[in-house]
Design a protein around this motif. Structure first.
Motif, mmCIF file in Angstrom:
data_model
loop_
_atom_site.group_PDB
_atom_site.id
_atom_site.type_symbol
_atom_site.label_atom_id
_atom_site.label_comp_id
_atom_site.label_asym_id
_atom_site.label_seq_id
_atom_site.Cartn_x
_atom_site.Cartn_y
_atom_site.Cartn_z
ATOM 1 N N ARG A 141 18.241 -0.391 43.765
ATOM 2 C CA ARG A 141 18.079 -1.121 42.499
ATOM 3 C C ARG A 141 16.796 -1.930 42.473
ATOM 4 N NH1 ARG A 141 21.439 -6.500 41.577
ATOM 5 N NH2 ARG A 141 19.791 -7.122 43.029
ATOM 6 N N ASP A 142 16.583 -2.736 43.504
ATOM 7 C CA ASP A 142 15.430 -3.635 43.505
ATOM 8 C C ASP A 142 14.123 -2.899 43.737
ATOM 9 O OD1 ASP A 142 17.269 -5.623 43.103
ATOM 10 O OD2 ASP A 142 17.265 -6.321 45.175
ATOM 11 N N ALA A 143 14.140 -1.927 44.639
ATOM 12 C CA ALA A 143 12.921 -1.158 44.899
ATOM 13 C C ALA A 143 12.477 -0.412 43.649
ATOM 14 C CB ALA A 143 13.152 -0.183 46.058
ATOM 15 N N SER A 144 13.442 0.153 42.933
ATOM 16 C CA SER A 144 13.123 0.860 41.691
ATOM 17 C C SER A 144 12.604 -0.102 40.629
ATOM 18 C CB SER A 144 14.375 1.579 41.182
ATOM 19 O OG SER A 144 14.130 2.204 39.941
ATOM 20 N N TRP A 145 13.207 -1.263 40.554
ATOM 21 C CA TRP A 145 12.762 -2.293 39.613
ATOM 22 C C TRP A 145 11.330 -2.697 39.895
ATOM 23 C CZ3 TRP A 145 12.788 -7.788 41.243
ATOM 24 C CH2 TRP A 145 12.440 -8.667 40.210
ATOM 25 N N LEU A 146 10.996 -2.894 41.153
ATOM 26 C CA LEU A 146 9.628 -3.262 41.523
ATOM 27 C C LEU A 146 8.660 -2.123 41.236
ATOM 28 C CD1 LEU A 146 10.508 -5.087 44.840
ATOM 29 C CD2 LEU A 146 9.511 -6.154 42.806
ATOM 30 N N GLU A 147 9.118 -0.895 41.460
ATOM 31 C CA GLU A 147 8.289 0.271 41.155
ATOM 32 C C GLU A 147 7.973 0.317 39.659
ATOM 33 O OE1 GLU A 147 8.587 5.144 41.508
ATOM 34 O OE2 GLU A 147 10.389 3.932 41.201
ATOM 35 N N LYS A 148 8.984 0.054 38.828
ATOM 36 C CA LYS A 148 8.779 0.087 37.382
ATOM 37 C C LYS A 148 7.827 -1.009 36.916
ATOM 38 C CE LYS A 148 13.192 2.276 36.265
ATOM 39 N NZ LYS A 148 14.533 2.104 35.645
ATOM 40 N N ARG A 149 7.699 -2.058 37.701
ATOM 41 C CA ARG A 149 6.754 -3.122 37.386
ATOM 42 C C ARG A 149 5.350 -2.786 37.865
ATOM 43 N NH1 ARG A 149 9.082 -8.147 35.978
ATOM 44 N NH2 ARG A 149 7.131 -9.141 36.603
ATOM 45 N N GLY A 150 5.170 -1.585 38.404
ATOM 46 C CA GLY A 150 3.846 -1.127 38.800
ATOM 47 C C GLY A 150 3.517 -1.300 40.267
ATOM 48 N N CYS A 151 4.484 -1.720 41.057
ATOM 49 C CA CYS A 151 4.236 -1.942 42.484
ATOM 50 C C CYS A 151 4.417 -0.647 43.275
ATOM 51 C CB CYS A 151 5.189 -2.995 43.030
ATOM 52 S SG CYS A 151 4.971 -4.637 42.306
ATOM 53 N N GLN A 152 3.801 -0.607 44.454
ATOM 54 C CA GLN A 152 3.999 0.487 45.394
ATOM 55 C C GLN A 152 5.168 0.094 46.301
ATOM 56 O OE1 GLN A 152 0.312 1.974 47.267
ATOM 57 N NE2 GLN A 152 -0.806 0.613 45.901
ATOM 58 N N ALA A 153 6.333 0.631 46.024
ATOM 59 C CA ALA A 153 7.554 0.159 46.665
ATOM 60 C C ALA A 153 7.962 1.011 47.859
ATOM 61 C CB ALA A 153 8.695 0.111 45.658
ATOM 62 N N MET A 196 23.752 5.605 51.929
ATOM 63 C CA MET A 196 23.177 4.755 50.892
ATOM 64 C C MET A 196 21.843 5.320 50.405
ATOM 65 S SD MET A 196 25.280 2.349 50.105
ATOM 66 C CE MET A 196 24.177 1.424 49.053
ATOM 67 N N ARG A 197 21.042 5.841 51.318
ATOM 68 C CA ARG A 197 19.755 6.429 50.902
ATOM 69 C C ARG A 197 19.991 7.627 49.991
ATOM 70 N NH1 ARG A 197 18.718 5.975 56.448
ATOM 71 N NH2 ARG A 197 18.636 8.257 56.673
ATOM 72 N N GLU A 198 20.977 8.441 50.332
ATOM 73 C CA GLU A 198 21.297 9.604 49.518
ATOM 74 C C GLU A 198 21.802 9.177 48.140
ATOM 75 O OE1 GLU A 198 21.638 13.404 48.191
ATOM 76 O OE2 GLU A 198 20.638 12.673 50.016
ATOM 77 N N ARG A 199 22.634 8.165 48.120
ATOM 78 C CA ARG A 199 23.151 7.664 46.846
ATOM 79 C C ARG A 199 22.021 7.124 45.986
ATOM 80 N NH1 ARG A 199 26.090 8.574 42.743
ATOM 81 N NH2 ARG A 199 27.022 6.744 41.746
ATOM 82 N N ALA A 200 21.077 6.448 46.602
ATOM 83 C CA ALA A 200 19.934 5.902 45.866
ATOM 84 C C ALA A 200 19.113 7.018 45.228
ATOM 85 C CB ALA A 200 19.063 5.086 46.806
ATOM 86 N N ARG A 201 18.924 8.099 45.951
ATOM 87 C CA ARG A 201 18.156 9.232 45.410
ATOM 88 C C ARG A 201 18.916 9.917 44.281
ATOM 89 N NH1 ARG A 201 17.058 9.963 51.207
ATOM 90 N NH2 ARG A 201 14.886 9.404 51.616
ATOM 91 N N GLU A 202 20.234 9.955 44.386
ATOM 92 C CA GLU A 202 21.042 10.549 43.318
ATOM 93 C C GLU A 202 20.956 9.707 42.045
ATOM 94 O OE1 GLU A 202 24.933 10.718 44.935
ATOM 95 O OE2 GLU A 202 24.539 12.479 46.204
ATOM 96 N N LEU A 203 20.920 8.403 42.200
ATOM 97 C CA LEU A 203 20.865 7.508 41.034
ATOM 98 C C LEU A 203 19.517 7.595 40.328
ATOM 99 C CD1 LEU A 203 22.621 4.332 42.481
ATOM 100 C CD2 LEU A 203 23.456 5.764 40.606
ATOM 101 N N ARG A 204 18.450 7.798 41.098
ATOM 102 C CA ARG A 204 17.102 7.803 40.512
ATOM 103 C C ARG A 204 16.276 8.948 41.094
ATOM 104 N NH1 ARG A 204 18.778 2.620 41.575
ATOM 105 N NH2 ARG A 204 18.953 1.268 39.731
ATOM 106 N N PRO A 205 16.589 10.164 40.704
ATOM 107 C CA PRO A 205 15.906 11.337 41.285
ATOM 108 C C PRO A 205 14.417 11.402 40.988
ATOM 109 C CG PRO A 205 17.251 11.986 39.399
ATOM 110 C CD PRO A 205 17.609 10.562 39.710
ATOM 111 N N GLN A 206 13.960 10.728 39.949
ATOM 112 C CA GLN A 206 12.545 10.777 39.587
ATOM 113 C C GLN A 206 11.737 9.654 40.234
ATOM 114 O OE1 GLN A 206 11.615 13.469 37.909
ATOM 115 N NE2 GLN A 206 13.782 14.028 37.867
ATOM 116 N N SER A 207 12.393 8.797 40.963
ATOM 117 C CA SER A 207 11.698 7.652 41.560
ATOM 118 C C SER A 207 10.729 8.090 42.654
ATOM 119 C CB SER A 207 12.728 6.684 42.147
ATOM 120 O OG SER A 207 12.081 5.658 42.877
ATOM 121 N N SER A 208 9.621 7.369 42.752
ATOM 122 C CA SER A 208 8.628 7.650 43.800
ATOM 123 C C SER A 208 8.677 6.593 44.907
ATOM 124 C CB SER A 208 7.228 7.698 43.190
ATOM 125 O OG SER A 208 6.883 6.458 42.589
#
Length: 204
Positions: free
Chosen positions: A48-60, A69-81
């Motif tokens: 949640r927080d890493a994605s939020w920071l990414e959306k604010r333009g940060c390199q997260a 948990m890592r797998e669940r995170a990727r499932e929630l946001r498959p387009q996240s970098s």
């Protein structure tokens, strides 16, 4: 700790996603870095927080020892970098091997899982990763564990002392009630920076 999170990854992910970062971190939103900054989320959980920071333009970069948990995170946001790393406190060897510094390091409800005897080494690792102009934010959860996860008592005073031993000074201290309305749970948000820096915030 990792076992508990792995067995209940879906449940914990839903719990984390139920509160927005803007709501949870209101006391120190003014400390967030500018777009483009490298940020590190230690114990990133659902992302949640890493994605939020990414959306604010940060390199997260997100650190999470639980594969589930890592797998669940990727499932929630498959387009996240967001860059995910399998690592954990106290040493954070995988992150340190990157030879990078971070302008923001965030530990949300993580310090309680670090045993008291490992906390000095954990703070040393975090200080080594912090940029000279960076901010380390740690939120402390106070209250009993609701399940099988091991939670060690933690105090603002002991955390501030450990930070000072690594050349970090406190720039923010905010005591907050639980956003989910749990009477037995409260929070302390603390922010630190290099003692040689010029940032100076009042305690809240």
């Amino acid at each position: 700790m990792e076992k508990g999170y792995s067995q209940n990854a879906g449940l914990y992910a839903s719990f984390y996603e139920g509160v927005s970062p803007e709501q949870a971190y209101a006391p120190w939103l003014h400390l967030l870095p500018k777009p483009g900054a490298k940020v590190l989320d230690v114990g990133a959980g659902s992302g949640r927080d890493a994605s939020w920071l990414e959306k604010r333009g940060c390199q997260a970069t997100a650190v999470e020892p639980s594969a589930a948990m890592r797998e669940r995170a990727r499932e929630l946001r498959p387009q996240s970098s967001v860059r995910w790393i399998d690592d954990s406190l106290p040493l954070l060897n995988a992150v340190l091997s990157l030879n990078e510094k971070f302008v923001l390091i965030l530990l949300n409800a993580v310090w309680i899982h670090v045993s008291p005897d490992q906390r000095p080494a954990a703070m040393e690792s975090l200080a080594a990763l912090l940029d000279s102009n960076g901010v380390l934010v740690i939120t402390l959860r106070h209250g009993p564990s609701p399940d099988q996860r091991v939670m060690h008592p933690c105090s603002a005073q002991s955390l501030e002392r450990l930070a000072a031993e690594q050349g970090l000074k406190i720039i923010l201290h905010a005591d907050l009630p639980d956003l989910l309305g749990r009477d037995e749970v409260s929070w302390t948000h603390m922010a630190f920076t290099q003692a040689a820096g010029e940032t100076d915030e009042k305690s809240l």
